[in-house]
Write a protein that holds these residues in place. Structure first.
Motif, PDB file in Angstrom:
ATOM      1  N   GLY A  46       0.817  -1.204   0.000  1.00  0.00           N
ATOM      2  CA  GLY A  46       0.000   0.000   0.000  1.00  0.00           C
ATOM      3  C   GLY A  46       0.859   1.265   0.000  1.00  0.00           C
ATOM      4  N   THR A  47       0.187   2.390   0.033  1.00  0.00           N
ATOM      5  CA  THR A  47       0.885   3.677  -0.038  1.00  0.00           C
ATOM      6  C   THR A  47       1.815   3.889   1.152  1.00  0.00           C
ATOM      7  OG1 THR A  47      -0.935   4.641  -1.299  1.00  0.00           O
ATOM      8  CG2 THR A  47       0.571   6.176  -0.228  1.00  0.00           C
ATOM      9  N   ARG A  48       1.357   3.579   2.351  1.00  0.00           N
ATOM     10  CA  ARG A  48       2.200   3.803   3.540  1.00  0.00           C
ATOM     11  C   ARG A  48       3.448   2.939   3.508  1.00  0.00           C
ATOM     12  NH1 ARG A  48      -0.914   4.072   9.025  1.00  0.00           N
ATOM     13  NH2 ARG A  48       1.078   4.979   9.629  1.00  0.00           N
ATOM     14  N   GLY A  49       3.295   1.669   3.164  1.00  0.00           N
ATOM     15  CA  GLY A  49       4.449   0.773   3.092  1.00  0.00           C
ATOM     16  C   GLY A  49       5.413   1.183   1.997  1.00  0.00           C
ATOM     17  N   LEU A  50       4.865   1.529   0.835  1.00  0.00           N
ATOM     18  CA  LEU A  50       5.732   1.969  -0.263  1.00  0.00           C
ATOM     19  C   LEU A  50       6.431   3.282   0.066  1.00  0.00           C
ATOM     20  CD1 LEU A  50       3.542   0.952  -3.337  1.00  0.00           C
ATOM     21  CD2 LEU A  50       5.759  -0.034  -2.673  1.00  0.00           C
ATOM     22  N   ASN A  51       5.753   4.179   0.783  1.00  0.00           N
ATOM     23  CA  ASN A  51       6.416   5.421   1.201  1.00  0.00           C
ATOM     24  C   ASN A  51       7.558   5.138   2.174  1.00  0.00           C
ATOM     25  OD1 ASN A  51       5.079   7.273  -0.382  1.00  0.00           O
ATOM     26  ND2 ASN A  51       3.564   7.790   1.169  1.00  0.00           N
ATOM     27  N   ALA A  52       7.370   4.176   3.062  1.00  0.00           N
ATOM     28  CA  ALA A  52       8.453   3.806   3.988  1.00  0.00           C
ATOM     29  C   ALA A  52       9.650   3.275   3.204  1.00  0.00           C
ATOM     30  CB  ALA A  52       7.958   2.768   4.988  1.00  0.00           C
TER      31      ALA A  52
END
Length: 189
Positions: A46-52
């Motif tokens: 997801g977006t949060r994991g990919l941003n991390a």
């Protein structure tokens, strides 16, 4: 028949998630493998994991070209990128001395408006590259909704002061204090 209780050794085994696996590869210096695994698990991350992951890749110690290419591959997995994604990319390009690439990311923001962090990241990128006039132009042309953001003021004054343009820094600060209600205790250089 009752299920056997897991042995104490099995109970202590860490749970591996796609995010932890990708971050472990990055810690091990395996940038290419980490990006490949992130692309396989992009939907689950997801977006949060990919941003991390994007943030970790952007801060990786590898060569500028290798890190930039890897970050761009992770960024491309975001559908759509959010403000954090854009801010990470703008900051990465600025830290790596690529203000024009930072500006391309900034100008390419779709479906989201740049916030004070995106503006500050681009101002910093310009300042690090010695492009102080471009930074000043961006500062003066920012949208009205960002006119009283102390983070942007701090960044602009720092860019000007670091380049030896103290009179301009004072002028920017004075103009800000004439219109802003923000407390000055947030000001840092």
């Amino acid at each position: 028949v009752a299920a056997a209780a897991p042995s104490s050794a099995a109970a202590r085994q860490p749970v591996h998630t796609p995010l932890s696996s990708v971050l472990a590869l990055l810690r091990a210096g395996k940038l290419r493998d980490a990006v490949r695994l992130a692309s396989v698990h992009a939907r689950a991350l997801g977006t949060r994991g990919l941003n991390a992951i994007l943030d970790a890749v952007a801060k990786h110690h590898g060569s500028a070209d290798e890190v930039t290419a890897a970050a761009e591959r992770v960024f491309a997995l975001l559908s759509p990128p959010d403000l954090a994604s854009y801010s990470i990319m703008i900051t990465m390009h600025g830290r790596r001395g690529r203000p024009h690439a930072a500006r391309r990311v900034f100008d390419g923001m779709q479906a989201v408006e740049p916030n004070e962090f995106c503006y500050s990241a681009l101002l910093t990128a310009y300042g690090r590259a010695g492009m102080v006039d471009q930074a000043l132009t961006l500062y003066r042309e920012r949208p009205r909704r960002l006119m009283q953001q102390p983070a942007i003021l701090n960044t602009m004054v720092r860019v000007l002061a670091n380049s030896g343009r103290y009179d301009d820094a004072l002028q920017v600060f004075d103009a800000y204090t004439d219109v802003a209600d923000a407390p000055l205790d947030v000001f840092t250089v």
